[in-house]
Design an enzyme around this catalytic site. Structure first.
Site, PDB file in Angstrom:
ATOM      1  CG  HIS A  60      -0.542   0.282   2.507  1.00 21.01           C
ATOM      2  ND1 HIS A  60      -0.371   1.557   2.977  1.00 21.01           N
ATOM      3  CD2 HIS A  60      -0.227  -0.540   3.532  1.00 21.01           C
ATOM      4  CE1 HIS A  60       0.035   1.510   4.238  1.00 21.01           C
ATOM      5  NE2 HIS A  60       0.149   0.248   4.596  1.00 21.01           N
ATOM      6  CG  ASP A  74       2.092   1.404   7.936  1.00 22.56           C
ATOM      7  OD1 ASP A  74       1.853   0.865   6.845  1.00 22.56           O
ATOM      8  OD2 ASP A  74       1.245   1.549   8.831  1.00 22.56           O
ATOM      9  CD  GLU A  85      -3.357  -1.075   4.734  1.00 26.01           C
ATOM     10  OE1 GLU A  85      -3.244  -2.136   5.375  1.00 26.01           O
ATOM     11  OE2 GLU A  85      -3.121   0.030   5.245  1.00 26.01           O
ATOM     12  CD  GLU A  86      -2.381   2.666   7.107  1.00 25.35           C
ATOM     13  OE1 GLU A  86      -3.166   2.163   7.921  1.00 25.35           O
ATOM     14  OE2 GLU A  86      -1.157   2.437   7.096  1.00 25.35           O
ATOM     15  CG  ASP A  98       1.268  -2.978   5.320  1.00 25.96           C
ATOM     16  OD1 ASP A  98       1.971  -1.972   5.573  1.00 25.96           O
ATOM     17  OD2 ASP A  98       0.058  -3.047   5.600  1.00 25.96           O
ATOM     18  CG  HIS A 116      -0.840   3.879  11.953  1.00 29.30           C
ATOM     19  ND1 HIS A 116      -2.099   3.324  11.990  1.00 29.30           N
ATOM     20  CD2 HIS A 116      -0.249   3.370  10.854  1.00 29.30           C
ATOM     21  CE1 HIS A 116      -2.258   2.509  10.947  1.00 29.30           C
ATOM     22  NE2 HIS A 116      -1.143   2.522  10.256  1.00 29.30           N
TER      23      HIS A 116
HETATM   24 ZN   LIG Z   1       0.516  -0.528   6.441  1.00 29.19          ZN
END
Ligand SMILES: [Zn+2]
Length: 494
Positions: free
Chosen positions: A274, A286, A318-319, A347, A447
């Site tokens: 992603h 990420d 994707e998130e 990922d 994140h």
């Molecule tokens: Zn990810």
């Protein structure tokens, strides 16, 4: 077939005779050796620096619906086109905003009249489409009274809706699978609306406001407390009026899909990562890491003809709930799906406190989700062999549905891949195997704003780029370990 492939390998090995290994009997082995040599950690890092630059220039992130995402998409598409790929920008829809214009309403109109209290007895799921429906309620595979422990599978299977009368309101109990899955199944069964109620165990009785990231069923959807569900289920021929007054604004992003110009289109080897970050940060581990690694593999692979078609996907959104991969798989006609022999997902492949985790295709860990579709075990084994050849240990990671392989395994496409860990803690055992710090997160910046260019482990990135190259190269020439699911309409090539 073998002869053609052997000739081809000889041709592509020519400029590298000096570097080529002495044993080039198997084309897959020879090509894997070659591609692993060509793929360089330094090139992967260059892509990561580009992603960081993009984030910095676009408000600090590369999230769905932002100019940072668009710039990431353009960067990847440009590199792939320059490498000679056929590149497609594949539109992906996502919810840009959801506004509740007035509170929802849920009223039993027959056999008795009873109004439920919005924001107490029930809430509209976010992002519920607007709707005003009056219809009979029909329970779907309910467990009443509830089981002692959470276990209801109400609405999780399409077959739960066998006997469901289209146009009715589906009454579904919480449990086992995602709310979004229940909603999708209800929509597919022709429900005019859906009421999901809490399952009924202690601590699972109240309703609340929840974002389930699903709106495509196009029907109003609410989350009710257990008491509402119990009452409606126990009332014969209950009819309700359900109103959701909302505005859903839909945005469009793009998956970047690139395919080799060579190779049998009836046998597609697919790799994906992603490309979007979360809004909180630049998303370099990420998932700049997975994106950059498969981009480098794609660029190096483009120099040589392959036997099977290889397709690279850089997923959007994707998130927000695997939207890019989910919509991609859903849009493929059956025959196109059947041509995809396997899917490899990457990922987070450079976590600072990394472990080499392989998706547990054979469920040998016996935790969480069951084994992947047939072929998944062989994919895991091939990665294990690569790491083993470098005397590097690996551990398993469950197919927990948290990344873009989910929609592929859901339709029976075998999958596998590498993951170096997210917000979870490294175990003492893993610290012994891989070094790093036990009891600390694999990625303490998961994140967050600090998922920057400094948030990557260069060794893990380099090793994983090689592992990706190795597996991509092997499958590009040899799919004999992967069972065929159906005969494609036409094969051809190699
Ligand atoms: Zn990810």
């Amino acid at each position: 077939m073998r002869r053609i492939v052997t000739a081809l390998i000889t041709a592509l090995a020519l400029p590298l005779t000096a570097a080529a290994p002495a044993h080039t009997a198997e084309p897959a082995d020879a090509y894997a050796d070659l591609l692993v040599k060509k793929v360089k950690g330094a090139n992967v890092e260059e892509h990561l620096r580009a992603f960081q630059k993009i984030a910095t220039a676009h408000g600090g992130n590369r999230a769905a619906g932002t100019t940072g995402y668009d710039a990431s998409r353009d960067y990847v598409a440009d590199k792939l086109r320059r490498a000679g790929y056929k590149v497609t920008l594949d539109p992906v829809q996502f919810v840009e905003s959801w506004t509740e214009n007035s509170p929802p309403a849920l009223t039993e109109t027959a056999p008795e009249r009873r109004a439920y209290v919005p924001k107490q007895d029930f809430f509209a799921f976010e992002p519920s489409p607007a709707g005003d429906v009056t219809a009979q309620v029909q329970g779907v595979d309910l467990t009443l009274p509830p089981a002692a422990t959470p276990s209801s599978t109400s609405g999780c299977e399409a077959s739960d809706f066998d006997g469901f009368v289209a146009g009715r309101i589906a009454l579904v109990q919480r449990g086992t699978c995602a709310f979004s899955q229940k909603v999708r199944n209800a929509g597919a069964a022709g429900a005019a609306a859906i009421i999901v109620f809490n399952e009924g165990q202690k601590g699972r009785t109240e309703a609340e406001q929840l974002d389930i990231g699903e709106w495509r069923a196009g029907i109003p959807m609410v989350y009710a407390d257990y008491a509402v569900g119990e009452r409606l289920a126990g009332t014969e021929d209950a009819t309700v009026r359900l109103t959701v007054d909302s505005t859903v604004a839909i945005g469009t992003d793009h998956n970047v899909i690139a395919e080799t110009r060579t190779g049998d289109p009836g046998n597609v080897v697919m790799l994906g990562a992603h490309l979007d970050s979360v809004p909180a940060g630049p998303g370099i581990n990420d998932n700049g890491s997975g994106s950059a690694a498969i981009l480098e593999v794609a660029e190096e692979m483009a120099r040589f003809p392959v036997k099977n078609r290889v397709r690279f996907a850089f997923w959007a959104a994707e998130e927000l709930g695997l939207l890019g991969s989910d919509q991609y798989v859903a849009s493929l006609p059956r025959t196109e799906r059947d041509r995809i022999r396997l899917y490899l997902n990457f990922d987070m492949v450079a976590s600072p406190n990394f472990a080499y985790k392989l998706y547990d295709g054979d469920d040998s860990d016996d935790t969480g989700a069951s084994a992947g579709p047939p072929g998944s075990a062989q994919i895991e084994e091939q990665f294990e062999t690569f790491f083993g050849s470098r005397d590097l240990p690996t551990v398993g990671t469950d197919f927990d549905g948290r990344s873009d392989y989910g929609p592929f395994i859901a339709v029976g496409i075998p999958a596998g891949g590498i993951f170096t860990g997210a917000e979870g803690s490294k175990t003492a055992e893993e610290a012994k195997l891989f070094g790093g710090t036990a009891g600390s997160a694999y990625d303490a910046c998961y994140h967050q704003a600090c998922d920057t260019i400094r948030n990557v482990n260069g060794t893990a990135l380099d090793v994983n780029a090689d592992a990706i190259a190795d597996s991509a190269a092997r499958f590009a020439f040899d799919l004999s370990s992967i069972p065929r699911r159906a005969t494609p309409a036409h094969g051809g090539g190699g």
